[in-house]
Design an enzyme around this catalytic site. Sequence first.
Site, PDB file in Angstrom:
ATOM      1  N   ARG A 289     -23.539 141.228  -7.939  1.00 52.30           N
ATOM      2  CA  ARG A 289     -22.827 142.766  -7.369  1.00 52.30           C
ATOM      3  C   ARG A 289     -24.038 143.425  -6.789  1.00 52.30           C
ATOM      4  O   ARG A 289     -23.873 144.206  -5.751  1.00 52.30           O
ATOM      5  CB  ARG A 289     -21.924 143.408  -8.484  1.00 52.30           C
ATOM      6  CG  ARG A 289     -20.586 142.727  -8.871  1.00 52.30           C
ATOM      7  CD  ARG A 289     -19.804 143.478  -8.912  1.00 52.30           C
ATOM      8  NE  ARG A 289     -18.717 142.990  -8.898  1.00 52.30           N
ATOM      9  CZ  ARG A 289     -17.226 143.151  -9.884  1.00 52.30           C
ATOM     10  NH1 ARG A 289     -17.526 143.906 -10.876  1.00 52.30           N
ATOM     11  NH2 ARG A 289     -16.430 142.632 -10.041  1.00 52.30           N
TER      12      ARG A 289
ATOM     13  N   GLY B  52     -12.128 138.516  -9.428  1.00 51.16           N
ATOM     14  CA  GLY B  52     -13.036 138.292 -10.419  1.00 51.16           C
ATOM     15  C   GLY B  52     -13.163 136.909 -11.280  1.00 51.16           C
ATOM     16  O   GLY B  52     -14.052 136.214 -11.162  1.00 51.16           O
TER      17      GLY B  52
ATOM     18  N   LYS C  51      -0.311 136.608 -14.101  1.00 53.24           N
ATOM     19  CA  LYS C  51       1.071 137.170 -14.141  1.00 53.24           C
ATOM     20  C   LYS C  51       1.552 137.142 -12.454  1.00 53.24           C
ATOM     21  O   LYS C  51       0.886 137.432 -11.568  1.00 53.24           O
ATOM     22  CB  LYS C  51       0.820 138.739 -14.266  1.00 53.24           C
ATOM     23  CG  LYS C  51       0.756 138.857 -15.755  1.00 53.24           C
ATOM     24  CD  LYS C  51       0.877 140.495 -16.007  1.00 53.24           C
ATOM     25  CE  LYS C  51       0.812 140.700 -17.491  1.00 53.24           C
ATOM     26  NZ  LYS C  51       0.677 142.314 -17.551  1.00 53.24           N
TER      27      LYS C  51
ATOM     28  N   GLY D 291      -8.971 143.024  -6.570  1.00 55.71           N
ATOM     29  CA  GLY D 291      -7.742 143.792  -6.024  1.00 55.71           C
ATOM     30  C   GLY D 291      -7.808 144.254  -4.501  1.00 55.71           C
ATOM     31  O   GLY D 291      -6.955 144.170  -3.743  1.00 55.71           O
TER      32      GLY D 291
HETATM   33  P1  AMP Z   1      -5.582 137.336 -13.132  1.00 50.56           P
HETATM   34  O1  AMP Z   1      -6.267 138.587 -13.501  1.00 50.56           O
HETATM   35  O2  AMP Z   1      -3.997 137.720 -12.932  1.00 50.56           O
HETATM   36  O3  AMP Z   1      -5.956 136.582 -11.904  1.00 50.56           O
HETATM   37  O4  AMP Z   1      -5.308 136.172 -14.397  1.00 50.56           O
HETATM   38  C1  AMP Z   1      -6.544 135.653 -14.881  1.00 50.56           C
HETATM   39  C2  AMP Z   1      -6.364 135.136 -16.134  1.00 50.56           C
HETATM   40  O5  AMP Z   1      -5.268 134.354 -16.225  1.00 50.56           O
HETATM   41  C3  AMP Z   1      -7.365 134.237 -16.694  1.00 50.56           C
HETATM   42  O6  AMP Z   1      -8.039 135.215 -17.962  1.00 50.56           O
HETATM   43  C4  AMP Z   1      -6.759 133.067 -17.330  1.00 50.56           C
HETATM   44  O7  AMP Z   1      -7.047 132.791 -18.705  1.00 50.56           O
HETATM   45  C5  AMP Z   1      -5.265 133.497 -17.334  1.00 50.56           C
HETATM   46  N1  AMP Z   1      -4.416 132.356 -17.178  1.00 50.56           N
HETATM   47  C6  AMP Z   1      -4.616 131.354 -16.433  1.00 50.56           C
HETATM   48  N2  AMP Z   1      -3.468 130.417 -16.729  1.00 50.56           N
HETATM   49  C7  AMP Z   1      -3.160 130.603 -17.638  1.00 50.56           C
HETATM   50  C8  AMP Z   1      -2.246 129.933 -18.690  1.00 50.56           C
HETATM   51  N3  AMP Z   1      -1.564 128.939 -18.323  1.00 50.56           N
HETATM   52  N4  AMP Z   1      -1.912 130.434 -19.830  1.00 50.56           N
HETATM   53  C9  AMP Z   1      -2.343 131.589 -20.126  1.00 50.56           C
HETATM   54  N5  AMP Z   1      -3.212 132.442 -19.221  1.00 50.56           N
HETATM   55  C10 AMP Z   1      -3.741 131.920 -18.228  1.00 50.56           C
END
Ligand code: AMP
Length: 390
Positions: free
Chosen positions: A34, A347, A196, A370
């Site tokens: 960064r 990230g 999510k 974001g």
């Molecule tokens: P995001 O910030 O929405 O991009 O989410 C990233 C996070 O999603 C990471 O910390 C991953 O560990 C989590 N993640 C990805 N796949 C899974 C899964 N199958 N079950 C639980 N967490 C997950």
Amino acid sequence: MKTLNDIDLRDKRVLLRVDFNAPVKNGEVSDDTRLSAHIPTINSILKQRPRALILISHLGRPKGAPTPEFSLKVVLPNLRKLLGKEVHFFEDCAGNDTKAGLEKLPAGSISLLENLRFHSEEKNNDENFARKLASYGDIFIQDAFAVAHRAHASTTGIPKFLPSAAGFLIQKEVKYLSELLKNPERPFVAVLGGAKVSTKISVMKSLLSKVDYLLVGGAMSYTFLKARGINTGLSLVEDDFLEKAKEIDKASVGKLLLPVDHLISKSFEAPLENTVTFEIPDGFYGVDIGPQTIGKYEEVLKNSKTIFWNGPMGIFEVREFSAGTRRIAEIIAEATKSGAVSVAGGGDSVAAIKKTGLAADFSHISTGGGASLEFVEGRLLPGIEALKQE
Ligand code: AMP
């Protein structure tokens, strides 16, 4: 948008907003990407011989008050090394004597001010706070793409009081991200993963109207699978979004591809008895995409000409659950070598790409999670709009 190339900075006091929000471990910066992302902008400003260069940034999420663990002092050794120059540090970005202190420094000095978010006025976009910061400079350069989607004092506030322009990092981000939207060479494929669905619904909708394929992985795929009537066991599912997922799936006219097999585990932390299955049995979590899914996604990605990736394919932080994410990084890097344009944002996907050592093989790795998602969604980013006002 005015850029750094359009203005004369000689003998001017230049206020530069950077994103020095670097990861810190044991009191040291553990990855200086960064910081180094801003070096071209900083060096270009210094070449013009300004009277002063004043750097402002945030670090972490302090709650509007001084918090030692979020002090920007931690980046000083890295910054001095990257620039090969002395950098003065001010303990308060908006203290009663900050301005006087800055003015006392010899011509050509570089200063870094303490964390903007030690003042709640930064996030509240307080006008007086923005005016105070603006009073340190004659010209404002915005280079912190990662906060451009936020209307804060240091994004939309300062440009109200100073002639403002975009630095090289913002220019580079805008160039790569707007190419995805304007006229991407086809096939254009997006890969979305992460935790999510709820946080990515609007970007999914908007991407589906632009891409040829949208490949989904990570926990967000389970909400879609459940909506299709497939067993998801204990996997993370957002039940409130099942209807929405059904709707998106139906409207996607075959563009939306979901995992067909999964690495499953009885535990999130450790790979106890993990196996690959087509549906996720009761008592198990889906933790990564399986080999058939990787094969299917590879077929699509290797023929694509433009790729956008955000979000890991599984719990990549756990080594045993990281194969899907690593393999997708490798496949995109290979496609890039064969002429595709690849842009990664967010990230976690960026952290995963770095772990594989493939960062240099991507066309562009966005510094904004974001911000890059909002840009790709077609939303106007307030921090960039603010630079267009003149
Ligand atoms: P995001 O910030 O929405 O991009 O989410 C990233 C996070 O999603 C990471 O910390 C991953 O560990 C989590 N993640 C990805 N796949 C899974 C899964 N199958 N079950 C639980 N967490 C997950």
